[in-house]
Design an enzyme around this catalytic site. Structure first.
Site, short mmCIF file in Angstrom:
data_model
loop_
_atom_site.label_atom_id
_atom_site.label_comp_id
_atom_site.label_asym_id
_atom_site.label_seq_id
_atom_site.Cartn_x
_atom_site.Cartn_y
_atom_site.Cartn_z
N LYS A 1 0.84 -1.21 0.00
CA LYS A 1 0.00 0.00 0.00
C LYS A 1 0.87 1.26 0.00
O LYS A 1 0.67 2.16 -0.80
CB LYS A 1 -0.93 0.02 1.23
N ARG B 1 -9.73 0.60 8.95
CA ARG B 1 -9.22 -0.73 9.25
C ARG B 1 -10.22 -1.55 10.04
O ARG B 1 -9.96 -2.71 10.37
CB ARG B 1 -8.01 -0.53 10.12
N ARG C 1 11.94 -5.52 4.65
CA ARG C 1 11.57 -4.10 4.48
C ARG C 1 12.53 -3.17 5.20
O ARG C 1 12.95 -3.42 6.33
CB ARG C 1 10.15 -3.87 5.02
N ARG D 1 11.36 -1.45 10.76
CA ARG D 1 10.26 -1.13 11.68
C ARG D 1 10.23 -2.12 12.84
O ARG D 1 10.45 -3.31 12.65
CB ARG D 1 8.92 -1.17 10.91
N ARG E 1 -0.28 -9.37 13.31
CA ARG E 1 -0.91 -8.35 12.46
C ARG E 1 -1.77 -9.01 11.39
O ARG E 1 -2.84 -8.49 11.04
CB ARG E 1 0.16 -7.47 11.82
P1 AP5 Z 1 4.79 -1.63 1.87
O1 AP5 Z 1 4.49 -0.80 0.68
O2 AP5 Z 1 5.54 -1.02 3.00
O3 AP5 Z 1 3.46 -2.36 2.39
P2 AP5 Z 1 2.19 -1.81 3.18
O4 AP5 Z 1 0.99 -2.42 2.55
O5 AP5 Z 1 2.25 -0.33 3.29
O6 AP5 Z 1 2.45 -2.54 4.57
P3 AP5 Z 1 2.39 -2.01 6.06
O7 AP5 Z 1 3.11 -3.05 6.89
O8 AP5 Z 1 2.85 -0.60 6.16
O9 AP5 Z 1 0.89 -2.10 6.33
P4 AP5 Z 1 0.15 -2.11 7.64
O10 AP5 Z 1 -1.20 -1.86 7.16
O11 AP5 Z 1 0.31 -3.31 8.50
O12 AP5 Z 1 0.92 -1.00 8.53
P5 AP5 Z 1 0.52 0.45 8.98
O13 AP5 Z 1 1.71 1.29 8.92
O14 AP5 Z 1 -0.72 0.89 8.29
O15 AP5 Z 1 5.57 -2.93 1.36
C1 AP5 Z 1 5.99 -3.94 2.26
C2 AP5 Z 1 7.37 -4.49 1.82
O16 AP5 Z 1 7.22 -5.17 0.57
C3 AP5 Z 1 8.43 -3.39 1.56
O17 AP5 Z 1 9.67 -3.89 1.93
C4 AP5 Z 1 8.34 -3.17 0.05
O18 AP5 Z 1 9.56 -2.68 -0.50
C5 AP5 Z 1 8.04 -4.58 -0.44
N1 AP5 Z 1 7.26 -4.58 -1.68
C6 AP5 Z 1 6.33 -3.67 -2.09
N2 AP5 Z 1 5.82 -4.02 -3.29
C7 AP5 Z 1 6.43 -5.20 -3.63
C8 AP5 Z 1 6.32 -6.08 -4.74
N3 AP5 Z 1 5.48 -5.82 -5.76
N4 AP5 Z 1 7.07 -7.20 -4.76
C9 AP5 Z 1 7.92 -7.49 -3.73
N5 AP5 Z 1 8.07 -6.68 -2.65
C10 AP5 Z 1 7.34 -5.56 -2.59
O19 AP5 Z 1 0.10 0.20 10.51
C11 AP5 Z 1 1.04 -0.12 11.51
C12 AP5 Z 1 0.33 -0.26 12.84
O20 AP5 Z 1 -0.26 0.99 13.23
C13 AP5 Z 1 -0.85 -1.26 12.89
O21 AP5 Z 1 -0.40 -2.57 13.13
C14 AP5 Z 1 -1.71 -0.68 14.02
O22 AP5 Z 1 -1.16 -1.05 15.27
C15 AP5 Z 1 -1.54 0.81 13.84
N6 AP5 Z 1 -2.58 1.40 12.95
C16 AP5 Z 1 -2.36 2.02 11.74
N7 AP5 Z 1 -3.52 2.43 11.20
C17 AP5 Z 1 -4.49 2.07 12.07
C18 AP5 Z 1 -5.91 2.19 12.05
N8 AP5 Z 1 -6.54 2.77 11.01
N9 AP5 Z 1 -6.60 1.70 13.10
C19 AP5 Z 1 -5.97 1.12 14.15
N10 AP5 Z 1 -4.64 0.96 14.23
C20 AP5 Z 1 -3.91 1.43 13.20
ZN ZN Z 2 2.50 1.01 4.92
#
Ligand code: AP5
Ligand code: ZN
Length: 218
Positions: free
Chosen positions: A13, A88, A123, A156, A167
């Site tokens: 994402k 979410r 990552r 991270r 997660r």
């Molecule tokens: P990346 O692009 O970083 O993936 P992402 O989908 O953004 O993954 P996240 O881990 O950031 O998502 P998340 O939803 O768990 O975390 P968030 O920060 O929202 O890509 C991942 C990896 O793959 C990278 O290394 C990238 O280079 C690689 N990659 C990308 N594309 C690729 C491809 N095509 N092929 C191969 N590799 C590839 O949330 C973190 C925490 O915050 C949550 O756990 C929760 O505790 C809290 N939180 C955040 N938002 C909320 C909410 N709305 N409500 C409640 N808690 C929340």
């Molecule tokens: Zn992300």
């Protein structure tokens, strides 16, 4: 353009958000990045959120909805925005709906769980901007350094395998139901619901980018 990128942790994402926000000239609203900034700044919210994030759980709906409501009042949101990692939960999606936010698209990025652990373990992120790399799949130009600023990349805290598994469980239970929520809304009431698009997130970053642009042009 107002849209949501929906998908499991590690779906790409954040990686894909960068292309769309640049193309449409809109801000990326990543609740994860906002929370990580609060953790880094050591605010009361950050101290509270860190415990939950390190365990792979979700921060409370009340806190998240408040954060997003404040963010949407900023002037840069006037012409649209991209939500990454929000909503979410069903209550978060309901809050958005009752605030009268009119979304153009919800795009689901689908990636099998087997691929996710590998993606997260390699990552590396540039914390200030949220830019995301992968040691093998999407390496920076210079090892360990951000392409744009040359600053250090970090791992991270919540990318440890055990946290990632948690997660993924939380995603299945609390976030996956949004797939049904938005796809059935789009079917039942196409005039006011956002268009629902599903793309595969497996393949090269560039390939997924072109699937995504096709999805938001259809
Ligand atoms: P990346 O692009 O970083 O993936 P992402 O989908 O953004 O993954 P996240 O881990 O950031 O998502 P998340 O939803 O768990 O975390 P968030 O920060 O929202 O890509 C991942 C990896 O793959 C990278 O290394 C990238 O280079 C690689 N990659 C990308 N594309 C690729 C491809 N095509 N092929 C191969 N590799 C590839 O949330 C973190 C925490 O915050 C949550 O756990 C929760 O505790 C809290 N939180 C955040 N938002 C909320 C909410 N709305 N409500 C409640 N808690 C929340
Ligand atoms: Zn992300």
């Amino acid at each position: 353009m107002r849209l949501i990128l929906l998908g499991p942790p590690g779906a790409g994402k954040g990686t894909q958000a960068a292309f769309l926000t640049q193309h449409f000239g809109i801000p990326q609203i990543s609740t994860g990045d906002m929370l990580r900034a609060a953790v880094k700044a050591g605010t009361p919210l950050g101290i509270e959120a860190k415990k939950v994030m390190d365990a792979g759980g979700l921060v409370s709906d009340e806190i998240i909805i408040g954060l997003v409501q404040d963010r949407l009042k900023q002037p840069d949101c006037a012409n649209g925005y991209l939500f990454d990692g929000f909503p979410r939960t069903i209550p978060q999606a309901d809050a958005l709906k009752s605030a009268g936010v009119k979304l153009d698209y919800v795009v689901e990025i689908e990636v099998p769980e087997e691929d996710i652990i590998e993606r997260m373990s390699g990552r590396r992120v540039h914390q200030p901007s949220g830019r995301s790399y992968h040691v093998r799949f999407n390496p920076p130009k210079v090892e360990g350094k951000d392409d744009v600023t040359g600053e250090d990349l970090i791992q991270r805290d919540d990318d440890r395998e055990e946290t990632v598994r948690n997660r993924l469980n939380v995603y299945r239970q609390q976030t996956r139901p949004l797939v049904d929520y938005y796809s059935s809304w789009a079917q039942q009431s196409p005039a006011d619901a956002p268009k629902y698009r599903k793309i595969s997130g497996v393949g090269a970053v560039e390939e997924i980018k072109s699937r995504l642009f096709d999805a938001v042009n259809s």
